[in-house]
Write a protein that holds these residues in place. Structure first.
Motif, mmCIF file in Angstrom:
data_model
loop_
_atom_site.group_PDB
_atom_site.id
_atom_site.type_symbol
_atom_site.label_atom_id
_atom_site.label_comp_id
_atom_site.label_asym_id
_atom_site.label_seq_id
_atom_site.Cartn_x
_atom_site.Cartn_y
_atom_site.Cartn_z
ATOM 1 N N ASN A 35 87.835 10.733 -4.988
ATOM 2 C CA ASN A 35 87.405 9.722 -5.954
ATOM 3 C C ASN A 35 87.101 10.329 -7.316
ATOM 4 N N ILE A 36 86.502 11.508 -7.323
ATOM 5 C CA ILE A 36 86.166 12.150 -8.596
ATOM 6 C C ILE A 36 87.437 12.528 -9.355
ATOM 7 N N ALA A 37 88.404 13.117 -8.655
ATOM 8 C CA ALA A 37 89.662 13.498 -9.309
ATOM 9 C C ALA A 37 90.394 12.270 -9.832
ATOM 10 N N ARG A 38 90.493 11.259 -9.002
ATOM 11 C CA ARG A 38 91.207 10.041 -9.375
ATOM 12 C C ARG A 38 90.541 9.358 -10.578
ATOM 13 N N THR A 39 89.234 9.244 -10.544
ATOM 14 C CA THR A 39 88.506 8.557 -11.620
ATOM 15 C C THR A 39 88.625 9.301 -12.936
ATOM 16 N N PHE A 40 88.463 10.624 -12.906
ATOM 17 C CA PHE A 40 88.521 11.408 -14.143
ATOM 18 C C PHE A 40 89.916 11.346 -14.755
ATOM 19 N N ALA A 41 90.940 11.484 -13.914
ATOM 20 C CA ALA A 41 92.309 11.438 -14.428
ATOM 21 C C ALA A 41 92.621 10.085 -15.060
ATOM 22 N N ARG A 42 92.163 9.036 -14.421
ATOM 23 C CA ARG A 42 92.423 7.690 -14.929
ATOM 24 C C ARG A 42 91.663 7.438 -16.236
ATOM 25 N N GLU A 43 90.394 7.825 -16.273
ATOM 26 C CA GLU A 43 89.571 7.562 -17.458
ATOM 27 C C GLU A 43 90.031 8.361 -18.671
ATOM 28 N N HIS A 44 90.547 9.577 -18.433
ATOM 29 C CA HIS A 44 90.926 10.449 -19.547
ATOM 30 C C HIS A 44 92.439 10.535 -19.736
ATOM 31 N N GLN A 45 93.197 9.769 -18.920
ATOM 32 C CA GLN A 45 94.647 9.687 -19.067
ATOM 33 C C GLN A 45 95.310 11.071 -19.088
ATOM 34 N N LEU A 46 94.983 11.847 -18.087
ATOM 35 C CA LEU A 46 95.516 13.198 -17.980
ATOM 36 C C LEU A 46 95.854 13.518 -16.530
ATOM 37 N N ILE A 47 96.433 14.679 -16.333
ATOM 38 C CA ILE A 47 96.700 15.172 -14.980
ATOM 39 C C ILE A 47 95.596 16.160 -14.618
ATOM 40 N N LEU A 48 94.936 15.883 -13.519
ATOM 41 C CA LEU A 48 93.832 16.735 -13.079
ATOM 42 C C LEU A 48 94.225 17.452 -11.792
ATOM 43 N N VAL A 49 94.176 18.769 -11.818
ATOM 44 C CA VAL A 49 94.428 19.588 -10.635
ATOM 45 C C VAL A 49 93.079 20.102 -10.145
ATOM 46 N N LEU A 50 92.527 19.428 -9.138
ATOM 47 C CA LEU A 50 91.233 19.840 -8.590
ATOM 48 C C LEU A 50 91.495 20.852 -7.483
ATOM 49 N N LYS A 51 91.246 22.113 -7.794
ATOM 50 C CA LYS A 51 91.594 23.199 -6.889
ATOM 51 C C LYS A 51 90.647 23.261 -5.692
ATOM 52 N N GLY A 52 91.111 23.931 -4.647
ATOM 53 C CA GLY A 52 90.324 24.075 -3.431
ATOM 54 C C GLY A 52 91.188 23.826 -2.218
ATOM 55 N N HIS A 53 90.539 23.796 -1.053
ATOM 56 C CA HIS A 53 91.272 23.473 0.160
ATOM 57 C C HIS A 53 91.813 22.049 0.034
ATOM 58 N N ARG A 54 93.117 21.910 0.181
ATOM 59 C CA ARG A 54 93.826 20.658 -0.089
ATOM 60 C C ARG A 54 93.654 20.288 -1.570
ATOM 61 N N THR A 55 94.208 21.149 -2.428
ATOM 62 C CA THR A 55 94.184 20.890 -3.863
ATOM 63 C C THR A 55 94.742 19.500 -4.155
ATOM 64 N N LEU A 56 94.078 18.781 -5.044
ATOM 65 C CA LEU A 56 94.465 17.420 -5.410
ATOM 66 C C LEU A 56 95.047 17.411 -6.811
ATOM 67 N N ILE A 57 96.132 16.680 -6.994
ATOM 68 C CA ILE A 57 96.722 16.488 -8.311
ATOM 69 C C ILE A 57 96.668 14.994 -8.614
ATOM 70 N N ALA A 58 95.779 14.608 -9.517
ATOM 71 C CA ALA A 58 95.574 13.200 -9.840
ATOM 72 C C ALA A 58 96.308 12.850 -11.130
ATOM 73 N N GLN A 59 97.033 11.729 -11.101
ATOM 74 C CA GLN A 59 97.793 11.257 -12.253
ATOM 75 C C GLN A 59 96.959 10.272 -13.081
ATOM 76 N N PRO A 60 97.390 10.028 -14.307
ATOM 77 C CA PRO A 60 96.669 9.066 -15.147
ATOM 78 C C PRO A 60 96.571 7.665 -14.557
ATOM 79 N N ASP A 61 97.523 7.271 -13.706
ATOM 80 C CA ASP A 61 97.467 5.936 -13.111
ATOM 81 C C ASP A 61 96.628 5.896 -11.837
ATOM 82 N N GLY A 62 96.032 7.023 -11.466
ATOM 83 C CA GLY A 62 95.177 7.076 -10.287
ATOM 84 C C GLY A 62 95.871 7.526 -9.019
ATOM 85 N N THR A 63 97.187 7.652 -9.051
ATOM 86 C CA THR A 63 97.900 8.183 -7.886
ATOM 87 C C THR A 63 97.533 9.648 -7.689
ATOM 88 N N VAL A 64 97.356 10.049 -6.450
ATOM 89 C CA VAL A 64 96.944 11.419 -6.146
ATOM 90 C C VAL A 64 97.941 12.070 -5.191
#
Length: 520
Positions: free
Chosen positions: A403-432
């Motif tokens: 939820n944190i990755a998805r929300t931040f990417a959507r609010e700031h219209q960027l691609i967020l790579v939240l590193k860690g076990h099962r790294t998440l790549i969140a798109q500006p439209d909220g797709t992860v």
């Protein structure tokens, strides 16, 4: 590849049959055949195979696998945890085609008898007891069978999902769940396949006949596979030249942290960028230049602390001209003047930017300045850096990563790579997107700098496919770490091992992209 819920998977199967005229028996035949093919290719030395089946469709898949394995010369024993008269529909039809004797077990007491226990001696178990449609808890005879599997050292291949698991759970499973050395699931994965730690071995997805048009999901989740990144790791055209593959500019490095910028610079080249330049504090430049002769360097005005100064902004403006992508942060430090430099660079330039490490920390309490709507902006925080960006704690981030990755990417219209076990790549439209490669050995200094360089390097080659470039970099970064673990182990792994093993990671990605079964 999309991730779907168990209910959505049932709807996909229904739509495949009703809208696309693929009979449910065909789906079951293809599923069981995929399991048999996997067993034959990965457990070829197993001579005696025991297939343990429940009375539902998962058992039906098991019946098909048993038939196929028998036809290929394996000694197969089918154990049915029900009375055959209880079978219905497709499972009953496939049961009628089983060419070997079937031992039916009706109760927990019967399961414990010597007759049954002797039958269970095998080189391999195929777990076809319960599938992804099951909701825990499991009890009675099925629980006894699961306990037997878990107490044994015989390898187990799970059909669809380890029996007893809840397919929709993203975290720890509760209750009795069968262990599995490998999983073969079908069409697309469910959340537990990706997040559930269901096996220490591989999980494969077998296409069994559902067209892409039938596969829909409300989750907004995907898992990266080798097929997804195949176009970006394909062989190059013969007449390519270095100008074809872009020019990366890395802003980073400071006294004591020269290696971070140097690793990012060479990582960009190792994934195929045509040119890579590191611009760094001038007193640090000789150290950076000494690491890799292939990486070009540029000196920048520096502070008394040996970090990049705001006086370098004009020079950076000229350096950015003609560059394909800008990476900011590796080893750059959090010195106040340097922090101001970082924020002004991000604000002033419209070249795609990858922001990492202290480049991210420069925006603690200034996250509102981060906006990717005017040019691609890719952030690569670990949980601590993510916490500083949102004014939280790393513990809180870890408890709500998706939820944190998805929300931040959507609010700031960027691609967020939240590193860690099962790294998440969140798109500006909220797709992860979720990455499943990588291992704990990569929890060592410098691996993040390697990733920054890899992302920049892939973007340099694919400026019109920014998301695909990020996905490829993240997936291959983890895969290189997995290759390195095979040779040096988790404890001895260091960041530059990834550079050495990128060649093999590319090879494996190409090989996996060609296979029918998709590894996730």
């Amino acid at each position: 590849m999309k991730i779907v819920t168990a209910a959505e998977m049932r709807e996909i199967d229904r739509a495949t049959s009703e809208r696309f005229d693929v009979h449910s028996l065909t789906l079951m035949e293809n599923a069981g055949a995929s399991v048999a093919d996997f067993v034959l290719s990965h457990y070829s030395s197993a001579r005696r195979i025991v297939v343990i089946c429940g009375r539902g469709n998962n058992g039906g898949d098991g019946f098909v696998a048993a038939r196929r394995l028998h036809q290929r010369g394996k000694h197969v024993q089918v154990v049915l945890l029900a009375d055959p008269a209880e079978l219905r529909g497709d499972a009953r039809e496939m049961f009628s085609k089983v060419p070997v004797p079937v031992m039916a077990v009706h109760s927990s007491e019967e399961w414990k008898t010597e007759r049954v226990q002797l039958t269970l001696h095998a080189d391999l178990y195929v777990d076809a007891i319960l599938g992804t449609g099951f909701k825990p808890p499991v009890s009675g005879l099925y629980a006894e069978a699961i306990a037997t599997l878990n107490a044994s050292t015989t390898p187990v291949v799970a059909v669809d999902i380890p029996s007893g698991a809840d397919a929709d759970v993203m975290g720890h499973q509760t209750g009795a769940v069968a262990r599995a050395n490998a999983i073969v699931t079908f069409t697309v994965p469910r959340p537990a396949h990706v997040f559930g730690e269901l096996t220490d071995g591989p999980t494969y997805v077998a296409p069994i006949g559902s067209p892409d048009e039938a596969i829909t999901s409300s989750l907004g989740l995907n898992v990266i596979t080798a097929k997804d990144i195949a176009p970006l790791v394909a062989p190059r055209v013969p007449d390519a030249h270095k100008g074809s593959f872009g020019h990366v500019l890395i802003l980073g490095g400071s006294v004591g942290k020269a290696g971070a910028a140097a690793m990012a610079g060479i990582a960009a080249l190792r994934v195929g960028a045509g040119l890579s330049t590191v611009a760094t504090a001038k007193s640090v430049l000789p150290t950076v230049a000494g690491f890799h002769p292939e990486v070009m360097t540029e000196p920048l005005e520096e502070t008394d602390a040996g970090t990049i100064s705001t006086r370098a902004l004009e020079r950076v403006g000229k350096l950015v001209e003609g560059k394909t992508v800008l990476a900011v942060g590796p080893g750059i430090s959090h010195y106040p003047d340097t922090t101001e430099f970082v924020r002004k660079v991000v604000a002033n330039h419209h070249t795609p930017i990858v922001l990492d490490a202290d480049g991210l920390n420069a925006f603690a309490n200034h996250a509102t300045e981060l906006n990717g709507s005017e040019r691609p902006l890719i952030l690569t925080p670990h949980p601590g850096e993510m916490a500083r960006l949102i004014g939280s704690t790393s513990t809180a981030v870890q408890h709500d990563r998706l939820n944190i990755a998805r929300t931040f990417a959507r609010e700031h219209q960027l691609i967020l790579v939240l590193k860690g076990h099962r790294t998440l790549i969140a798109q500006p439209d909220g797709t992860v997107w979720v990455n499943t490669t990588g291992n704990p050995g990569m929890a060592t200094g410098g691996t993040g700098d390697i990733l920054t360089g890899m992302i920049a390097g892939f973007i340099a080659q694919n400026p019109e496919r920014i998301l695909d470039a990020v996905l490829a970099a993240v997936h291959l970064h983890g895969l290189a770490g997995d290759v390195a673990r095979e040779t040096v182990g988790e404890h001895s792994l260091v960041a530059t091992d990834l550079l050495k093993d990128l060649r093999e990671a590319f090879r494996r990605a190409r090989e996996r992209a060609m296979q029918k079964l998709v590894r996730i």
